[in-house]
Design a protein around this motif. Structure first.
Motif, PDB file in Angstrom:
ATOM      1  N   TRP A 146       0.198   2.368  84.686  1.00  0.00           N
ATOM      2  CA  TRP A 146      -0.555   2.804  85.872  1.00  0.00           C
ATOM      3  C   TRP A 146      -0.401   1.787  86.992  1.00  0.00           C
ATOM      4  CZ3 TRP A 146      -4.580   0.244  88.361  1.00  0.00           C
ATOM      5  CH2 TRP A 146      -5.223   0.964  89.381  1.00  0.00           C
ATOM      6  N   LEU A 147      -0.515   0.531  86.646  1.00  0.00           N
ATOM      7  CA  LEU A 147      -0.403  -0.537  87.635  1.00  0.00           C
ATOM      8  C   LEU A 147       0.960  -0.508  88.318  1.00  0.00           C
ATOM      9  CD1 LEU A 147      -1.376  -3.186  88.962  1.00  0.00           C
ATOM     10  CD2 LEU A 147      -0.538  -4.386  86.937  1.00  0.00           C
ATOM     11  N   ARG A 148       2.007  -0.359  87.526  1.00  0.00           N
ATOM     12  CA  ARG A 148       3.359  -0.345  88.092  1.00  0.00           C
ATOM     13  C   ARG A 148       3.540   0.844  89.029  1.00  0.00           C
ATOM     14  NH1 ARG A 148       7.966   2.253  87.272  1.00  0.00           N
ATOM     15  NH2 ARG A 148       7.159   3.388  85.458  1.00  0.00           N
ATOM     16  N   LEU A 149       3.165   2.035  88.563  1.00  0.00           N
ATOM     17  CA  LEU A 149       3.386   3.238  89.357  1.00  0.00           C
ATOM     18  C   LEU A 149       2.596   3.215  90.669  1.00  0.00           C
ATOM     19  CD1 LEU A 149       3.368   5.924  86.518  1.00  0.00           C
ATOM     20  CD2 LEU A 149       5.346   5.137  87.839  1.00  0.00           C
ATOM     21  N   GLU A 150       1.336   2.810  90.590  1.00  0.00           N
ATOM     22  CA  GLU A 150       0.502   2.784  91.787  1.00  0.00           C
ATOM     23  C   GLU A 150       0.983   1.719  92.782  1.00  0.00           C
ATOM     24  OE1 GLU A 150      -2.189   4.800  92.671  1.00  0.00           O
ATOM     25  OE2 GLU A 150      -1.399   6.004  91.012  1.00  0.00           O
ATOM     26  N   SER A 151       1.373   0.573  92.261  1.00  0.00           N
ATOM     27  CA  SER A 151       1.851  -0.497  93.137  1.00  0.00           C
ATOM     28  C   SER A 151       3.172  -0.121  93.790  1.00  0.00           C
ATOM     29  CB  SER A 151       1.994  -1.802  92.348  1.00  0.00           C
ATOM     30  OG  SER A 151       0.763  -2.190  91.781  1.00  0.00           O
ATOM     31  N   GLU A 152       4.059   0.491  93.015  1.00  0.00           N
ATOM     32  CA  GLU A 152       5.334   0.939  93.585  1.00  0.00           C
ATOM     33  C   GLU A 152       5.110   2.003  94.653  1.00  0.00           C
ATOM     34  OE1 GLU A 152       8.319   0.228  89.745  1.00  0.00           O
ATOM     35  OE2 GLU A 152       7.728   2.254  90.327  1.00  0.00           O
ATOM     36  N   GLN A 153       4.162   2.894  94.424  1.00  0.00           N
ATOM     37  CA  GLN A 153       3.887   3.935  95.408  1.00  0.00           C
ATOM     38  C   GLN A 153       3.381   3.329  96.718  1.00  0.00           C
ATOM     39  OE1 GLN A 153       0.715   6.730  94.482  1.00  0.00           O
ATOM     40  NE2 GLN A 153       1.709   8.327  95.679  1.00  0.00           N
ATOM     41  N   PHE A 154       2.505   2.325  96.615  1.00  0.00           N
ATOM     42  CA  PHE A 154       2.009   1.685  97.832  1.00  0.00           C
ATOM     43  C   PHE A 154       3.159   1.002  98.564  1.00  0.00           C
ATOM     44  CE2 PHE A 154      -0.045  -1.055 100.757  1.00  0.00           C
ATOM     45  CZ  PHE A 154      -1.277  -0.475 101.017  1.00  0.00           C
ATOM     46  N   TYR A 155       4.006   0.302  97.825  1.00  0.00           N
ATOM     47  CA  TYR A 155       5.155  -0.374  98.432  1.00  0.00           C
ATOM     48  C   TYR A 155       6.059   0.629  99.143  1.00  0.00           C
ATOM     49  CZ  TYR A 155       9.676  -2.725  98.774  1.00  0.00           C
ATOM     50  OH  TYR A 155      10.864  -3.227  99.240  1.00  0.00           O
ATOM     51  N   ALA A 156       6.402   1.720  98.458  1.00  0.00           N
ATOM     52  CA  ALA A 156       7.335   2.699  99.017  1.00  0.00           C
ATOM     53  C   ALA A 156       6.799   3.341 100.284  1.00  0.00           C
ATOM     54  CB  ALA A 156       7.639   3.783  97.977  1.00  0.00           C
ATOM     55  N   ASN A 157       5.472   3.425 100.410  1.00  0.00           N
ATOM     56  CA  ASN A 157       4.849   4.048 101.573  1.00  0.00           C
ATOM     57  C   ASN A 157       4.208   3.012 102.499  1.00  0.00           C
ATOM     58  OD1 ASN A 157       5.002   7.123 101.013  1.00  0.00           O
ATOM     59  ND2 ASN A 157       4.307   6.251  99.079  1.00  0.00           N
ATOM     60  N   TYR A 158       4.739   1.806 102.492  1.00  0.00           N
ATOM     61  CA  TYR A 158       4.162   0.709 103.265  1.00  0.00           C
ATOM     62  C   TYR A 158       4.039   1.071 104.745  1.00  0.00           C
ATOM     63  CZ  TYR A 158       3.275  -4.219 104.465  1.00  0.00           C
ATOM     64  OH  TYR A 158       2.703  -5.392 104.901  1.00  0.00           O
ATOM     65  N   TYR A 159       5.049   1.761 105.265  1.00  0.00           N
ATOM     66  CA  TYR A 159       5.020   2.188 106.662  1.00  0.00           C
ATOM     67  C   TYR A 159       4.676   3.664 106.793  1.00  0.00           C
ATOM     68  CZ  TYR A 159       7.052  -2.180 108.488  1.00  0.00           C
ATOM     69  OH  TYR A 159       7.279  -3.487 108.880  1.00  0.00           O
ATOM     70  N   GLY A 160       4.087   4.235 105.766  1.00  0.00           N
ATOM     71  CA  GLY A 160       3.700   5.633 105.841  1.00  0.00           C
ATOM     72  C   GLY A 160       2.567   5.846 106.827  1.00  0.00           C
ATOM     73  N   ILE A 161       2.410   7.082 107.274  1.00  0.00           N
ATOM     74  CA  ILE A 161       1.311   7.416 108.184  1.00  0.00           C
ATOM     75  C   ILE A 161       0.061   7.624 107.349  1.00  0.00           C
ATOM     76  CG2 ILE A 161       0.457   9.105 109.848  1.00  0.00           C
ATOM     77  CD1 ILE A 161       3.373   9.639 110.642  1.00  0.00           C
ATOM     78  N   ARG A 162      -0.902   6.748 107.548  1.00  0.00           N
ATOM     79  CA  ARG A 162      -2.115   6.756 106.748  1.00  0.00           C
ATOM     80  C   ARG A 162      -3.091   7.822 107.254  1.00  0.00           C
ATOM     81  NH1 ARG A 162      -3.493   1.937 104.099  1.00  0.00           N
ATOM     82  NH2 ARG A 162      -5.661   2.312 104.681  1.00  0.00           N
ATOM     83  N   SER A 163      -3.833   8.409 106.321  1.00  0.00           N
ATOM     84  CA  SER A 163      -4.788   9.451 106.687  1.00  0.00           C
ATOM     85  C   SER A 163      -5.896   8.910 107.572  1.00  0.00           C
ATOM     86  CB  SER A 163      -5.402  10.062 105.415  1.00  0.00           C
ATOM     87  OG  SER A 163      -6.058   9.067 104.639  1.00  0.00           O
ATOM     88  N   ASP A 164      -6.243   7.617 107.406  1.00  0.00           N
ATOM     89  CA  ASP A 164      -7.331   7.044 108.208  1.00  0.00           C
ATOM     90  C   ASP A 164      -6.862   6.613 109.593  1.00  0.00           C
ATOM     91  OD1 ASP A 164      -5.869   4.830 107.543  1.00  0.00           O
ATOM     92  OD2 ASP A 164      -7.513   3.707 106.628  1.00  0.00           O
ATOM     93  N   GLU A 165      -5.588   6.836 109.907  1.00  0.00           N
ATOM     94  CA  GLU A 165      -5.086   6.547 111.257  1.00  0.00           C
ATOM     95  C   GLU A 165      -5.185   7.786 112.160  1.00  0.00           C
ATOM     96  OE1 GLU A 165      -1.875   3.002 110.282  1.00  0.00           O
ATOM     97  OE2 GLU A 165      -1.171   5.044 110.583  1.00  0.00           O
TER      98      GLU A 165
END
Length: 409
Positions: A390-409
């Motif tokens: 879980w830790l690996r998958l969630e951390s990789e997802q955050f990394y891959a979307n580092y410049y993603g458009i966030r919902s709170d923006e």
């Protein structure tokens, strides 16, 4: 007789050196930094890009970056050592209307927080970054007070200032274990013997979680490959050239040594399991990121066509550490008094180093970091921290979307 010190810092990278400097600046004596290599700041620190940008999703990190810009700009005058700040601003480039809409929300929020940031014309973008082809972009905005530092120069400035204040730095001293009794940290074991200390701070970058595991603590961070390339020098890069983030293709670029340094958040991240590596594994052992940087060049080339004609002078083989939510893990280690751990730099290690050093110094001296750092708690993930998949998958997802458009923006 065993060596003894009041405060022991494990890891001579930029976080450990900033912590040592802040402790000494605040009047603390008898500080020892241990570094396993034969020089300080030789692992992940010099691989970084050193971007210092104020556009942050939390007030805590916004204030941290403000402190960084203040400290870096005043450091030469206050200490006589130069961290290499280039305060030329940040140019945020959009390739789509959706990104422009997200940028409009970022600008609005920036203004509410007192940050100067505004959309600029295509003509102004071409003036700021002459090698850029503005006809290939939708638009962009400029943050004039942002900047970047040379990471290794910055680390050496911290170290020199800390030594001026009495800090000792001991090289070629890998830590092999920790000693504790009844929930109290007593010191560390090294190849050269035991070193007793009243306070122990772990600032060992990607190796921090493994060291914390030695005392039975599970740290919710995942080391992930993060690579960069530096081109050969080229004429025409002006002194005012800002750091440029082309967020729609997950890339960034800035001047470096007369050429360009650029980096890339890979859509399919490559995690690194340091527990399976030999004890002498170093970042320099990572394969040069030839294919990864070729992809980064392809992504940036429509905006910066000059990159297609420039040879690569150097590959930077970095490792960054991410928690599943992309926030730091900083503070006292649960269950062990006077043991502190700072990890999870999340590709914001250089810019965050002033605040991290100040927080840890305040924690050690006053028992409080000086502000609410609940968002960085080591315990925030609960039992999930032990679920490595879980830790690996969630951390990789955050990394891959580092410049993603966030919902709170």
């Amino acid at each position: 007789m065993a060596q003894q010190t009041e405060i022991l810092i494990v890891g001579g990278g930029i976080w450990g050196l900033s912590t040592a400097y802040h402790l000494a600046k605040f009047g603390q004596k008898d500080i020892l930094v241990l570094e396993r290599n034969d020089a300080i700041a030789e692992e992940t620190t010099p691989q970084a890009a050193g971007l210092v940008g104020q556009i942050r999703s939390s007030v805590t990190m916004l204030q941290a970056i403000r402190y960084a810009l203040e400290l870096f700009s005043q450091f030469p005058k206050e200490t006589g050592h130069d961290p290499g700040l280039r305060q030329t601003g940040s140019l945020m480039v959009a390739l789509t209307q959706e990104r422009m809409d997200a940028y409009a929300r970022q600008i609005e929020r920036s203004h509410r927080n007192g940050i100067e940031a505004d959309f600029v014309s295509h003509v102004e973008m071409a003036r700021l970054a002459p090698a850029m082809d503005p006809t290939k972009v939708e638009g962009g905005y400029f943050v004039p007070n942002d900047g970047y530092v040379d990471p290794q120069q910055c680390a050496h400035a911290y170290a020199a200032a800390a030594k001026d204040l009495g800090v000792q730095i001991q090289l070629n001293t890998p830590v092999t274990g920790f000693r504790q009794r009844n929930g109290e940290a007593l010191g560390v074991e090294t190849d050269a013997g035991f070193i007793a200390s009243n306070h122990v701070v772990i600032t060992a970058g990607p190796w921090g979680a493994g060291l914390a595991k030695e005392v039975g603590v599970t740290s919710a961070v995942q080391p992930i490959r993060h690579q960069r390339a530096c081109t050969v020098p080229t004429p025409g890069i002006p002194d005012h050239h800002p750091a440029v983030r082309v967020t729609d293709v997950s890339c960034y670029l800035r001047p470096d040594k007369g050429g360009y340094l650029y980096g890339f958040f890979e859509p399919t991240p490559v995690s690194i399991n340091l527990e399976t590596m030999s004890a002498d594994f170093r970042t320099g052992d990572i394969e040069p990121p030839v294919e990864v940087m070729a992809e980064a060049q392809r992504r940036l080339a429509p905006t910066f066509p000059i990159l297609k004609a420039l040879e690569i002078a150097e590959y930077r083989r970095g490792i960054t550490t991410f928690a599943p939510d992309g926030a730091y893990l900083i503070g006292p280690v649960p269950g062990i008094n006077r043991l502190y751990l700072a990890t999870g730099c999340a590709a914001l290690g250089i810019a965050g180093s002033p605040a991290v050093g100040r927080w840890l110094a305040n924690w050690i001296i006053d028992g409080d970091p000086g502000e609410d750092l609940t968002m960085f708690s080591h315990q925030r993930f609960g039992a999930l921290a032990a679920d490595r998949e879980w830790l690996r998958l969630e951390s990789e997802q955050f990394y891959a979307n580092y410049y993603g458009i966030r919902s709170d923006e």
